[in-house]
Design an enzyme around this catalytic site. Structure first.
Site, PDB file in Angstrom:
ATOM      1  N   PRO A  76       0.819  -1.218   0.000  1.00  0.00           N
ATOM      2  CA  PRO A  76       0.000   0.000   0.000  1.00  0.00           C
ATOM      3  C   PRO A  76       0.857   1.274   0.000  1.00  0.00           C
ATOM      4  O   PRO A  76       0.371   2.346  -0.334  1.00  0.00           O
ATOM      5  CB  PRO A  76      -0.802  -0.092   1.308  1.00  0.00           C
ATOM      6  CG  PRO A  76      -0.751  -1.516   1.719  1.00  0.00           C
ATOM      7  CD  PRO A  76       0.532  -2.074   1.165  1.00  0.00           C
ATOM      8  N   GLU A 103       0.815  -7.623   8.347  1.00  0.00           N
ATOM      9  CA  GLU A 103       0.908  -6.159   8.392  1.00  0.00           C
ATOM     10  C   GLU A 103       2.021  -5.611   7.514  1.00  0.00           C
ATOM     11  O   GLU A 103       2.088  -4.418   7.255  1.00  0.00           O
ATOM     12  CB  GLU A 103       1.084  -5.682   9.834  1.00  0.00           C
ATOM     13  CG  GLU A 103      -0.161  -5.882  10.683  1.00  0.00           C
ATOM     14  CD  GLU A 103      -1.404  -5.258  10.076  1.00  0.00           C
ATOM     15  OE1 GLU A 103      -1.430  -4.029   9.935  1.00  0.00           O
ATOM     16  OE2 GLU A 103      -2.341  -6.007   9.740  1.00  0.00           O
ATOM     17  N   ARG A 141      -0.953  -7.734 -21.231  1.00  0.00           N
ATOM     18  CA  ARG A 141      -1.673  -7.291 -22.430  1.00  0.00           C
ATOM     19  C   ARG A 141      -0.870  -6.295 -23.270  1.00  0.00           C
ATOM     20  O   ARG A 141      -1.209  -6.041 -24.424  1.00  0.00           O
ATOM     21  CB  ARG A 141      -3.055  -6.739 -22.079  1.00  0.00           C
ATOM     22  CG  ARG A 141      -3.030  -5.485 -21.264  1.00  0.00           C
ATOM     23  CD  ARG A 141      -4.430  -5.007 -20.954  1.00  0.00           C
ATOM     24  NE  ARG A 141      -5.143  -4.519 -22.128  1.00  0.00           N
ATOM     25  CZ  ARG A 141      -4.875  -3.375 -22.738  1.00  0.00           C
ATOM     26  NH1 ARG A 141      -3.896  -2.601 -22.319  1.00  0.00           N
ATOM     27  NH2 ARG A 141      -5.583  -2.998 -23.787  1.00  0.00           N
ATOM     28  N   ASP A 156      -6.475   2.875 -26.686  1.00  0.00           N
ATOM     29  CA  ASP A 156      -7.014   2.828 -25.333  1.00  0.00           C
ATOM     30  C   ASP A 156      -7.020   4.175 -24.639  1.00  0.00           C
ATOM     31  O   ASP A 156      -6.141   4.978 -24.831  1.00  0.00           O
ATOM     32  CB  ASP A 156      -6.167   1.886 -24.460  1.00  0.00           C
ATOM     33  CG  ASP A 156      -6.435   0.440 -24.768  1.00  0.00           C
ATOM     34  OD1 ASP A 156      -7.386   0.170 -25.505  1.00  0.00           O
ATOM     35  OD2 ASP A 156      -5.689  -0.396 -24.255  1.00  0.00           O
TER      36      ASP A 156
HETATM   37  C1  9D3 Z   1      -2.189  -1.175   9.513  1.00  0.00           C
HETATM   38  C2  9D3 Z   1      -1.599  -0.617   8.309  1.00  0.00           C
HETATM   39  N1  9D3 Z   1      -2.050  -1.260   7.075  1.00  0.00           N
HETATM   40  C3  9D3 Z   1      -1.591  -0.423   5.927  1.00  0.00           C
HETATM   41  C4  9D3 Z   1      -2.623   0.519   5.472  1.00  0.00           C
HETATM   42  C5  9D3 Z   1      -1.457  -2.595   6.982  1.00  0.00           C
HETATM   43  C6  9D3 Z   1      -1.780  -3.330   5.742  1.00  0.00           C
HETATM   44  C7  9D3 Z   1      -3.077  -3.522   5.324  1.00  0.00           C
HETATM   45  C8  9D3 Z   1      -3.353  -4.270   4.178  1.00  0.00           C
HETATM   46  C9  9D3 Z   1      -0.748  -3.897   5.022  1.00  0.00           C
HETATM   47  C10 9D3 Z   1      -1.020  -4.640   3.903  1.00  0.00           C
HETATM   48  C11 9D3 Z   1      -2.322  -4.839   3.496  1.00  0.00           C
HETATM   49  C12 9D3 Z   1      -2.603  -5.679   2.310  1.00  0.00           C
HETATM   50  N2  9D3 Z   1      -2.495  -4.947   1.058  1.00  0.00           N
HETATM   51  C13 9D3 Z   1      -1.473  -5.088   0.232  1.00  0.00           C
HETATM   52  O1  9D3 Z   1      -0.577  -5.853   0.511  1.00  0.00           O
HETATM   53  C14 9D3 Z   1      -1.436  -4.296  -0.972  1.00  0.00           C
HETATM   54  C15 9D3 Z   1      -2.328  -3.289  -1.463  1.00  0.00           C
HETATM   55  C16 9D3 Z   1      -3.544  -2.724  -0.953  1.00  0.00           C
HETATM   56  O2  9D3 Z   1      -4.064  -3.076   0.126  1.00  0.00           O
HETATM   57  N3  9D3 Z   1      -4.142  -1.753  -1.669  1.00  0.00           N
HETATM   58  C17 9D3 Z   1      -3.661  -1.306  -2.870  1.00  0.00           C
HETATM   59  N4  9D3 Z   1      -2.535  -1.792  -3.372  1.00  0.00           N
HETATM   60  C18 9D3 Z   1      -1.883  -2.766  -2.673  1.00  0.00           C
HETATM   61  S1  9D3 Z   1      -0.466  -3.475  -3.154  1.00  0.00           S
HETATM   62  C19 9D3 Z   1      -0.390  -4.467  -1.845  1.00  0.00           C
END
Ligand code: 9D3
Length: 233
Positions: A76, A103, A141, A156
């Site tokens: 994230p 996490e 793609r 696109d």
């Molecule tokens: C408590 C803090 N959280 C971060 C906002 C921890 C957390 C939550 C969810 C850490 C990882 C995740 C799982 N998500 C991903 O690994 C992830 C992700 C996403 O949740 N949204 C958009 N892109 C991505 S890329 C990897």
């Protein structure tokens, strides 16, 4: 989790034709303990679990033993995935994608084993697997010969930074809702101009951020002025 999305038609065909190869690895296969543990408690305390560094490092090393590849972490906190990032990655011969559960991963893996960090957008998912599949789909793609001519990559949205114009197919009258007359006219120049106007109008209404990046012709700018004028009155 990964097998059925990659059995979808376009990706499946690309794999069968030998244009792409997808290898899926289970981190547990890179553990050495009886319970195949891949996570542990965070130093300093706090909620949640952290992915241990050793299985990740051994997996990356094993996968890249014969030739190195760019290592991408789905997180994230990563750069937002864009069409231009997908295009850039589609030029790579081989990439390694890590997706986390829990996490997060031990910072030392991020710092010393990861080349790029990518997010697919500002919303929270339960893991990085679906983002990894999104990235793979976006990249595959764009590899030459993966798509047939029927879906031209160049036309696109996001390649030209304009949203697409509305499309219609038969019947001409669907429950009283008619297809715009101009599309039935056979006047190709008029149709082209109508579609361009609709693209510009949609992008103006919904995605001003894209419109700023679009390459606009003098004709486009004139059309946009007309669209603006129509909104005001
Ligand atoms: C408590 C803090 N959280 C971060 C906002 C921890 C957390 C939550 C969810 C850490 C990882 C995740 C799982 N998500 C991903 O690994 C992830 C992700 C996403 O949740 N949204 C958009 N892109 C991505 S890329 C990897």
């Amino acid at each position: 989790m990964f097998s059925s999305p990659f059995k979808e038609s376009i990706i499946k065909r690309a794999v069968e034709r030998g244009i792409v190869k997808i290898n899926i690895y289970d981190l547990r296969d890179f553990t050495h303990d009886r319970h195949k543990i891949t996570d542990d408690y965070p130093y300093g305390g706090g909620a949640g679990m952290i992915m241990k560094p050793e299985p990740l490092a051994e997996a990356i090393e094993e996968v890249n033993r014969e030739s190195k590849s760019r290592v991408i972490l789905m997180t994230p906190q990563g750069d937002r995935l864009t069409q231009s990032r997908a295009r850039e990655l589609s030029q790579e011969n081989r990439i390694t994608i890590l997706c986390g559960r829990y996490e997060g991963i031990d910072e030392r893996i991020r710092a010393h084993f990861v080349d790029d960090e990518i997010s697919i957008g500002d919303y929270i998912l339960t893991g990085g697997e679906i983002p990894a599949m999104v990235l793979v789909d976006a990249i595959i793609r764009l590899i030459p010969d993966v798509l047939g001519d029927e879906a031209s990559v160049e036309e696109d949205s996001f390649s030209n930074n304009l949203l697409e114009y509305p499309q219609y197919t038969r019947p001409e009258n669907f429950r009283g809702f008619k297809v715009p007359e101009i599309l039935l006219s056979g006047n190709h120049e008029k149709i082209r101009r109508w579609r361009r106007r609709e693209s510009l109008k949609r992008t103006f209404d919904r995605r001003l951020d894209l419109l700023d990046k679009a390459e606009l012709t003098e004709e486009d700018k004139k059309i946009l002025e007309e669209i603006r004028a129509e909104k005001i009155k």
